[in-house]
Design a protein around this motif. Sequence first.
Motif, short mmCIF file in Angstrom:
data_model
loop_
_atom_site.label_atom_id
_atom_site.label_comp_id
_atom_site.label_asym_id
_atom_site.label_seq_id
_atom_site.Cartn_x
_atom_site.Cartn_y
_atom_site.Cartn_z
N VAL A 145 16.08 76.01 90.16
CA VAL A 145 15.61 74.88 90.93
C VAL A 145 14.48 75.35 91.85
O VAL A 145 14.45 76.53 92.25
CB VAL A 145 16.76 74.24 91.74
N PRO A 146 13.54 74.49 92.22
CA PRO A 146 12.34 74.93 92.93
C PRO A 146 12.51 75.06 94.44
O PRO A 146 11.72 74.52 95.22
CB PRO A 146 11.33 73.83 92.59
N HIS A 147 13.55 75.78 94.87
CA HIS A 147 13.79 75.98 96.30
C HIS A 147 14.41 77.34 96.52
O HIS A 147 14.92 77.98 95.58
CB HIS A 147 14.72 74.88 96.85
N TYR A 148 14.40 77.80 97.77
CA TYR A 148 14.99 79.07 98.15
C TYR A 148 16.30 78.83 98.90
O TYR A 148 16.49 77.80 99.54
CB TYR A 148 14.04 79.87 99.05
N ASN A 149 17.21 79.82 98.82
CA ASN A 149 18.47 79.79 99.58
C ASN A 149 19.25 78.50 99.35
O ASN A 149 19.54 77.74 100.28
CB ASN A 149 18.21 79.99 101.07
N ILE A 150 19.60 78.26 98.09
CA ILE A 150 20.36 77.05 97.75
C ILE A 150 21.86 77.32 97.88
O ILE A 150 22.31 78.46 97.83
CB ILE A 150 20.03 76.55 96.34
N SER A 151 22.64 76.25 98.06
CA SER A 151 24.09 76.36 98.15
C SER A 151 24.71 75.05 97.68
O SER A 151 24.00 74.06 97.42
CB SER A 151 24.53 76.68 99.58
N ASP A 152 26.05 75.02 97.60
CA ASP A 152 26.81 73.81 97.25
C ASP A 152 26.30 73.19 95.95
O ASP A 152 26.10 71.97 95.86
CB ASP A 152 26.75 72.79 98.38
N VAL A 153 26.12 74.02 94.94
CA VAL A 153 25.58 73.54 93.65
C VAL A 153 26.67 72.85 92.85
O VAL A 153 27.78 73.36 92.72
CB VAL A 153 24.99 74.71 92.85
N ILE A 154 26.34 71.67 92.31
CA ILE A 154 27.24 70.93 91.42
C ILE A 154 26.45 70.54 90.18
O ILE A 154 25.36 69.96 90.29
CB ILE A 154 27.81 69.68 92.10
#
Length: 380
Positions: free
Chosen positions: A134-143
Amino acid sequence: MNEFKLDSLDLQLFATKSGSNAEDLMLGAGTIYFERFDRQGVPTGILHHCGNVDAFNLTTEVTSIAKNSSMNRARELMAEVTTQVAARIAMTFTEYDPANLSMGLYGEAGVETQEEKTVAGEIYTVSPDSVLRVPHYNISDVILTPLNATPAAISAAAMMTNNASDGTLTTGGAYTGTESADYYIRITAANTTAGDIAGCKFQWTKGSVAGTYSADIEVDGSAQVLEKGITVQFNAAAGQKFVSNEIYKFTATAASGAYVKGRDYHVYEVEARAGIVNILPTSTIPENTKVVASYHVAKGKFPKIMGAIAGRIEGRLLFIGDPNKGPCYNGEFWKVSMKPNGDLTGLIGTEFGSYPIQATCISDRQDHPDEPFYKLVKVM
Protein backbone atom coordinates in the motif's frame (compact mmCIF):
# COMPACT_ATOMS: atom_id res chain seq x y z
CA MET A 1 38.60 38.65 10.46
CA ASN A 2 41.35 40.87 9.08
CA GLU A 3 43.46 39.40 6.32
CA PHE A 4 47.18 39.95 6.36
CA LYS A 5 50.30 39.03 4.42
CA LEU A 6 53.62 37.84 5.74
CA ASP A 7 56.90 39.09 4.39
CA SER A 8 60.04 36.93 4.46
CA LEU A 9 60.98 38.08 7.96
CA ASP A 10 57.56 37.17 9.33
CA LEU A 11 57.77 33.69 7.83
CA GLN A 12 61.03 33.05 9.62
CA LEU A 13 59.18 33.25 12.92
CA PHE A 14 57.23 30.12 11.97
CA ALA A 15 59.95 28.16 10.23
CA THR A 16 61.85 25.22 11.70
CA LYS A 17 64.97 26.60 13.33
CA SER A 18 67.26 23.82 12.13
CA GLY A 19 67.02 20.24 11.00
CA SER A 20 63.99 18.01 11.36
CA ASN A 21 61.18 18.75 13.78
CA ALA A 22 58.98 15.86 14.98
CA GLU A 23 56.25 18.33 15.90
CA ASP A 24 55.68 18.94 12.20
CA LEU A 25 54.83 15.32 11.46
CA MET A 26 51.13 14.86 10.75
CA LEU A 27 48.57 12.41 12.08
CA GLY A 28 45.46 14.33 11.36
CA ALA A 29 41.87 14.54 12.49
CA GLY A 30 39.27 17.23 12.08
CA THR A 31 35.74 18.36 11.43
CA ILE A 32 34.12 19.19 8.10
CA TYR A 33 31.37 21.75 7.52
CA PHE A 34 29.68 22.42 4.19
CA GLU A 35 27.46 25.33 3.18
CA ARG A 36 25.49 24.17 0.16
CA PHE A 37 24.52 26.97 -2.21
CA ASP A 38 21.00 27.06 -3.60
CA ARG A 39 20.12 26.14 -7.21
CA GLN A 40 21.06 29.63 -8.38
CA GLY A 41 24.47 29.36 -6.74
CA VAL A 42 23.62 31.83 -3.96
CA PRO A 43 25.05 31.16 -0.46
CA THR A 44 22.45 30.16 2.11
CA GLY A 45 24.48 30.88 5.23
CA ILE A 46 23.66 27.42 6.62
CA LEU A 47 26.72 25.42 7.65
CA HIS A 48 26.04 21.68 7.77
CA HIS A 49 28.18 19.54 10.06
CA CYS A 50 29.19 16.55 7.94
CA GLY A 51 29.72 14.28 10.92
CA ASN A 52 32.51 11.73 11.00
CA VAL A 53 34.64 11.95 7.84
CA ASP A 54 37.29 9.23 7.72
CA ALA A 55 39.55 10.87 5.15
CA PHE A 56 40.31 14.40 3.93
CA ASN A 57 43.03 14.39 1.27
CA LEU A 58 43.99 17.57 -0.57
CA THR A 59 45.57 17.16 -4.00
CA THR A 60 47.11 19.86 -6.18
CA GLU A 61 47.07 18.76 -9.81
CA VAL A 62 49.57 20.56 -12.03
CA THR A 63 49.37 20.10 -15.79
CA SER A 64 52.30 21.31 -17.88
CA ILE A 65 53.83 21.08 -21.33
CA ALA A 66 57.52 20.67 -22.00
CA LYS A 67 59.77 21.72 -24.84
CA ASN A 68 62.87 19.67 -25.59
CA SER A 69 65.75 20.50 -27.86
CA SER A 70 65.85 18.79 -31.24
CA MET A 71 69.41 19.87 -32.04
CA ASN A 72 71.18 16.91 -30.45
CA ARG A 73 70.52 13.39 -29.39
CA ALA A 74 70.34 14.30 -25.69
CA ARG A 75 67.27 16.46 -26.41
CA GLU A 76 67.73 18.54 -23.30
CA LEU A 77 64.71 20.12 -21.67
CA MET A 78 64.54 23.69 -22.84
CA ALA A 79 61.40 24.87 -21.12
CA GLU A 80 58.41 23.70 -19.12
CA VAL A 81 55.20 25.71 -18.84
CA THR A 82 52.31 25.14 -16.47
CA THR A 83 49.03 25.13 -18.35
CA GLN A 84 46.61 24.22 -15.58
CA VAL A 85 46.44 23.99 -11.79
CA ALA A 86 43.55 22.32 -10.01
CA ALA A 87 42.94 21.72 -6.33
CA ARG A 88 40.81 18.72 -5.39
CA ILE A 89 39.77 17.21 -2.09
CA ALA A 90 38.99 13.51 -1.66
CA MET A 91 36.79 12.78 1.36
CA THR A 92 35.32 9.60 2.80
CA PHE A 93 31.95 10.21 4.45
CA THR A 94 30.62 7.69 6.97
CA GLU A 95 27.41 9.24 8.30
CA TYR A 96 24.14 8.71 6.47
CA ASP A 97 22.06 11.75 7.37
CA PRO A 98 19.93 13.12 4.50
CA ALA A 99 22.09 16.20 3.85
CA ASN A 100 25.21 14.06 3.50
CA LEU A 101 23.46 11.42 1.42
CA SER A 102 22.11 14.02 -0.98
CA MET A 103 25.75 14.83 -1.84
CA GLY A 104 26.77 11.17 -1.95
CA LEU A 105 23.92 10.43 -4.36
CA TYR A 106 24.21 13.69 -6.32
CA GLY A 107 20.68 14.65 -5.41
CA GLU A 108 18.63 16.88 -3.17
CA ALA A 109 17.11 16.40 0.26
CA GLY A 110 13.44 16.94 1.03
CA VAL A 111 10.64 15.94 3.38
CA GLU A 112 7.70 13.65 2.73
CA THR A 113 4.64 14.39 4.88
CA GLN A 114 2.03 11.79 5.77
CA GLU A 115 -1.24 12.65 7.51
CA GLU A 116 -2.87 10.26 9.95
CA LYS A 117 -5.91 8.55 8.50
CA THR A 118 -7.84 5.30 8.24
CA VAL A 119 -8.01 3.88 4.73
CA ALA A 120 -10.84 1.58 3.62
CA GLY A 121 -11.89 0.03 0.34
CA GLU A 122 -8.60 -0.06 -1.59
CA ILE A 123 -8.54 -2.93 -4.11
CA TYR A 124 -5.42 -5.02 -4.82
CA THR A 125 -4.71 -8.21 -6.75
CA VAL A 126 -2.67 -10.73 -4.78
CA SER A 127 -1.76 -14.40 -4.90
CA PRO A 128 -0.69 -16.82 -2.16
CA ASP A 129 2.98 -16.70 -1.12
CA SER A 130 3.42 -13.14 -2.37
CA VAL A 131 2.98 -9.59 -1.10
CA LEU A 132 0.91 -6.51 -1.67
CA ARG A 133 2.10 -2.98 -1.01
CA VAL A 134 0.00 0.00 0.00
CA PRO A 135 1.32 3.51 -0.76
CA HIS A 136 1.99 4.62 2.82
CA TYR A 137 4.57 4.24 5.59
CA ASN A 138 4.11 2.76 9.09
CA ILE A 139 0.77 1.05 8.49
CA SER A 140 -1.16 -0.91 11.14
CA ASP A 141 -4.55 -2.58 11.80
CA VAL A 142 -4.58 -4.21 8.36
CA ILE A 143 -7.74 -6.10 7.35
CA LEU A 144 -8.07 -7.96 4.05
CA THR A 145 -11.48 -8.98 2.71
CA PRO A 146 -12.67 -10.45 -0.60
CA LEU A 147 -13.82 -8.01 -3.25
CA ASN A 148 -17.32 -9.50 -3.19
CA ALA A 149 -17.62 -10.22 0.52
CA THR A 150 -20.76 -11.75 1.99
CA PRO A 151 -21.83 -11.28 5.63
CA ALA A 152 -21.98 -14.08 8.17
CA ALA A 153 -25.30 -15.95 8.36
CA ILE A 154 -27.10 -18.38 10.68
CA SER A 155 -29.73 -20.60 9.08
CA ALA A 156 -33.09 -21.52 10.57
CA ALA A 157 -33.19 -24.70 12.66
CA ALA A 158 -34.61 -27.78 10.95
CA MET A 159 -35.90 -30.86 12.79
CA MET A 160 -33.91 -33.99 11.91
CA THR A 161 -36.07 -36.44 13.91
CA ASN A 162 -39.80 -36.93 14.28
CA ASN A 163 -40.53 -37.36 17.97
CA ALA A 164 -43.63 -35.15 17.95
CA SER A 165 -42.05 -31.96 19.32
CA ASP A 166 -44.19 -29.03 18.25
CA GLY A 167 -42.51 -26.18 20.16
CA THR A 168 -40.59 -23.53 18.30
CA LEU A 169 -36.76 -23.33 18.16
CA THR A 170 -35.45 -20.03 16.76
CA THR A 171 -31.80 -19.30 15.89
CA GLY A 172 -30.27 -15.84 15.96
CA GLY A 173 -27.29 -13.67 16.84
CA ALA A 174 -24.34 -12.52 14.76
CA TYR A 175 -21.87 -15.27 13.96
CA THR A 176 -18.25 -14.20 14.57
CA GLY A 177 -16.50 -17.44 13.66
CA THR A 178 -14.03 -17.60 10.79
CA GLU A 179 -15.13 -21.06 9.58
CA SER A 180 -18.57 -22.31 8.59
CA ALA A 181 -20.00 -25.17 10.68
CA ASP A 182 -23.15 -27.27 11.24
CA TYR A 183 -24.67 -27.14 14.72
CA TYR A 184 -26.95 -29.73 16.37
CA ILE A 185 -29.41 -29.25 19.26
CA ARG A 186 -30.64 -32.29 21.18
CA ILE A 187 -33.56 -32.13 23.64
CA THR A 188 -32.60 -34.02 26.81
CA ALA A 189 -35.66 -33.22 28.95
CA ALA A 190 -39.18 -32.33 27.88
CA ASN A 191 -40.97 -29.30 29.27
CA THR A 192 -42.98 -30.34 32.30
CA THR A 193 -46.27 -28.87 31.15
CA ALA A 194 -47.41 -28.32 27.57
CA GLY A 195 -47.46 -24.64 26.77
CA ASP A 196 -44.90 -23.85 29.51
CA ILE A 197 -41.19 -24.08 28.64
CA ALA A 198 -40.18 -24.80 32.26
CA GLY A 199 -38.34 -28.07 32.77
CA CYS A 200 -37.04 -28.31 29.22
CA LYS A 201 -33.28 -29.00 28.82
CA PHE A 202 -30.97 -29.36 25.80
CA GLN A 203 -27.40 -30.05 24.71
CA TRP A 204 -25.49 -28.89 21.62
CA THR A 205 -22.57 -29.93 19.42
CA LYS A 206 -21.10 -28.91 16.09
CA GLY A 207 -19.55 -30.59 13.08
CA SER A 208 -21.39 -33.91 13.32
CA VAL A 209 -24.61 -35.15 14.86
CA ALA A 210 -22.52 -37.90 16.44
CA GLY A 211 -20.13 -35.42 18.02
CA THR A 212 -19.53 -34.76 21.70
CA TYR A 213 -22.42 -32.79 23.16
CA SER A 214 -22.30 -30.12 25.83
CA ALA A 215 -23.63 -30.60 29.34
CA ASP A 216 -27.33 -30.09 29.91
CA ILE A 217 -28.52 -26.50 29.57
CA GLU A 218 -31.82 -25.50 31.13
CA VAL A 219 -34.15 -23.64 28.77
CA ASP A 220 -35.23 -20.25 30.09
CA GLY A 221 -37.21 -18.93 27.12
CA SER A 222 -34.66 -16.19 26.28
CA ALA A 223 -32.13 -16.01 23.43
CA GLN A 224 -29.45 -18.22 24.98
CA VAL A 225 -25.86 -17.95 23.69
CA LEU A 226 -24.08 -21.09 22.45
CA GLU A 227 -20.74 -19.67 21.21
CA LYS A 228 -19.29 -17.09 18.76
CA GLY A 229 -22.41 -14.95 18.84
CA ILE A 230 -24.91 -17.77 18.07
CA THR A 231 -28.17 -17.76 20.07
CA VAL A 232 -31.07 -20.21 20.30
CA GLN A 233 -34.49 -19.52 21.78
CA PHE A 234 -37.15 -22.10 22.77
CA ASN A 235 -40.84 -21.18 22.85
CA ALA A 236 -43.87 -23.29 23.75
CA ALA A 237 -47.26 -21.83 22.89
CA ALA A 238 -50.50 -23.17 24.37
CA GLY A 239 -50.50 -26.96 24.20
CA GLN A 240 -46.99 -27.18 22.67
CA LYS A 241 -44.20 -29.34 24.00
CA PHE A 242 -40.65 -30.52 23.31
CA VAL A 243 -39.92 -34.26 23.36
CA SER A 244 -36.69 -35.86 24.59
CA ASN A 245 -34.14 -36.92 21.95
CA GLU A 246 -35.55 -34.56 19.34
CA ILE A 247 -32.62 -33.24 17.27
CA TYR A 248 -32.47 -29.98 15.33
CA LYS A 249 -29.81 -28.81 12.86
CA PHE A 250 -28.74 -25.38 11.62
CA THR A 251 -25.65 -23.98 9.84
CA ALA A 252 -23.50 -21.00 10.78
CA THR A 253 -21.77 -19.57 7.70
CA ALA A 254 -18.66 -17.45 8.23
CA ALA A 255 -18.41 -14.08 6.55
CA SER A 256 -16.44 -14.42 3.33
CA GLY A 257 -14.48 -11.31 4.35
CA ALA A 258 -12.89 -13.03 7.32
CA TYR A 259 -9.37 -13.55 5.94
CA VAL A 260 -7.36 -14.44 9.00
CA LYS A 261 -4.22 -12.58 10.04
CA GLY A 262 -1.49 -15.13 10.71
CA ARG A 263 -3.03 -17.67 8.37
CA ASP A 264 -3.88 -15.74 5.22
CA TYR A 265 -1.65 -12.70 5.65
CA HIS A 266 0.72 -11.04 8.08
CA VAL A 267 2.19 -7.58 8.60
CA TYR A 268 5.72 -7.69 9.99
CA GLU A 269 6.92 -4.73 12.06
CA VAL A 270 9.87 -3.86 9.81
CA GLU A 271 8.01 -4.27 6.52
CA ALA A 272 5.05 -2.24 7.80
CA ARG A 273 7.34 0.79 7.49
CA ALA A 274 7.15 0.34 3.71
CA GLY A 275 3.45 -0.60 3.55
CA ILE A 276 4.12 -4.29 2.85
CA VAL A 277 1.50 -6.96 3.61
CA ASN A 278 2.77 -10.53 3.24
CA ILE A 279 0.43 -13.16 1.77
CA LEU A 280 1.43 -16.39 3.50
CA PRO A 281 1.93 -19.85 1.96
CA THR A 282 -0.96 -21.08 4.17
CA SER A 283 -3.31 -18.43 2.75
CA THR A 284 -6.82 -19.37 1.66
CA ILE A 285 -6.98 -16.35 -0.65
CA PRO A 286 -7.56 -17.73 -4.16
CA GLU A 287 -4.67 -17.20 -6.54
CA ASN A 288 -4.71 -13.96 -8.55
CA THR A 289 -7.85 -12.74 -6.84
CA LYS A 290 -8.81 -9.22 -5.84
CA VAL A 291 -8.99 -8.24 -2.19
CA VAL A 292 -10.11 -5.12 -0.37
CA ALA A 293 -7.60 -3.63 2.07
CA SER A 294 -8.36 -1.48 5.10
CA TYR A 295 -5.61 -0.13 7.36
CA HIS A 296 -4.45 2.73 9.57
CA VAL A 297 -1.81 5.26 8.50
CA ALA A 298 0.36 6.96 11.13
CA LYS A 299 1.13 10.68 10.99
CA GLY A 300 4.73 11.52 10.20
CA LYS A 301 7.33 13.59 8.40
CA PHE A 302 10.01 11.58 6.65
CA PRO A 303 13.29 13.04 5.30
CA LYS A 304 14.03 11.85 1.79
CA ILE A 305 16.75 12.03 -0.85
CA MET A 306 15.84 12.60 -4.47
CA GLY A 307 18.85 10.96 -6.06
CA ALA A 308 20.78 11.91 -9.20
CA ILE A 309 18.84 15.12 -9.92
CA ALA A 310 21.20 17.80 -8.65
CA GLY A 311 22.87 18.79 -11.92
CA ARG A 312 25.46 20.58 -9.79
CA ILE A 313 26.35 20.83 -6.12
CA GLU A 314 28.38 23.88 -5.15
CA GLY A 315 29.15 25.48 -1.83
CA ARG A 316 31.70 26.53 0.74
CA LEU A 317 33.79 23.95 2.59
CA LEU A 318 35.33 24.47 6.01
CA PHE A 319 37.93 22.17 7.58
CA ILE A 320 38.77 22.55 11.29
CA GLY A 321 41.85 20.57 12.20
CA ASP A 322 42.40 18.77 15.47
CA PRO A 323 45.34 16.45 14.78
CA ASN A 324 46.65 13.75 17.03
CA LYS A 325 50.11 14.82 15.96
CA GLY A 326 51.35 17.80 14.02
CA PRO A 327 50.44 21.41 13.32
CA CYS A 328 46.79 22.41 13.52
CA TYR A 329 45.44 23.87 10.27
CA ASN A 330 42.05 25.30 9.49
CA GLY A 331 41.07 25.29 5.83
CA GLU A 332 38.55 27.52 4.07
CA PHE A 333 37.62 26.58 0.53
CA TRP A 334 35.56 29.44 -0.84
CA LYS A 335 33.75 27.66 -3.63
CA VAL A 336 33.86 23.96 -4.42
CA SER A 337 32.01 21.66 -6.77
CA MET A 338 30.99 18.46 -4.98
CA LYS A 339 30.30 15.10 -6.60
CA PRO A 340 30.26 11.43 -5.59
CA ASN A 341 33.43 9.57 -6.45
CA GLY A 342 32.51 5.90 -6.02
CA ASP A 343 30.06 3.48 -4.46
CA LEU A 344 27.79 4.21 -1.54
CA THR A 345 28.26 1.09 0.58
CA GLY A 346 26.75 -0.23 3.77
CA LEU A 347 23.03 -0.23 3.03
CA ILE A 348 23.48 -3.99 3.27
CA GLY A 349 26.75 -5.37 4.56
CA THR A 350 28.77 -6.58 7.50
CA GLU A 351 31.08 -3.58 7.75
CA PHE A 352 30.37 0.08 8.50
CA GLY A 353 29.36 1.83 5.29
CA SER A 354 31.06 4.79 3.64
CA TYR A 355 30.96 6.79 0.44
CA PRO A 356 33.65 8.90 -1.27
CA ILE A 357 32.99 12.51 -2.25
CA GLN A 358 35.30 14.69 -4.30
CA ALA A 359 35.39 18.47 -4.04
CA THR A 360 37.03 20.53 -6.79
CA CYS A 361 38.01 24.09 -5.90
CA ILE A 362 36.61 26.81 -8.17
CA SER A 363 38.27 30.20 -8.40
CA ASP A 364 36.69 32.98 -6.36
CA ARG A 365 39.18 35.68 -7.31
CA GLN A 366 36.56 38.43 -7.18
CA ASP A 367 36.07 38.08 -3.41
CA HIS A 368 39.50 36.62 -2.60
CA PRO A 369 41.98 38.06 -5.09
CA ASP A 370 45.11 36.87 -3.26
CA GLU A 371 43.85 33.37 -2.43
CA PRO A 372 41.17 32.58 -5.01
CA PHE A 373 40.89 28.83 -4.29
CA TYR A 374 41.42 28.35 -0.58
CA LYS A 375 43.61 29.07 2.40
CA LEU A 376 45.08 26.89 5.12
CA VAL A 377 45.75 28.77 8.33
CA LYS A 378 48.01 27.30 10.98
CA VAL A 379 46.22 28.03 14.21
CA MET A 380 48.68 28.46 17.06
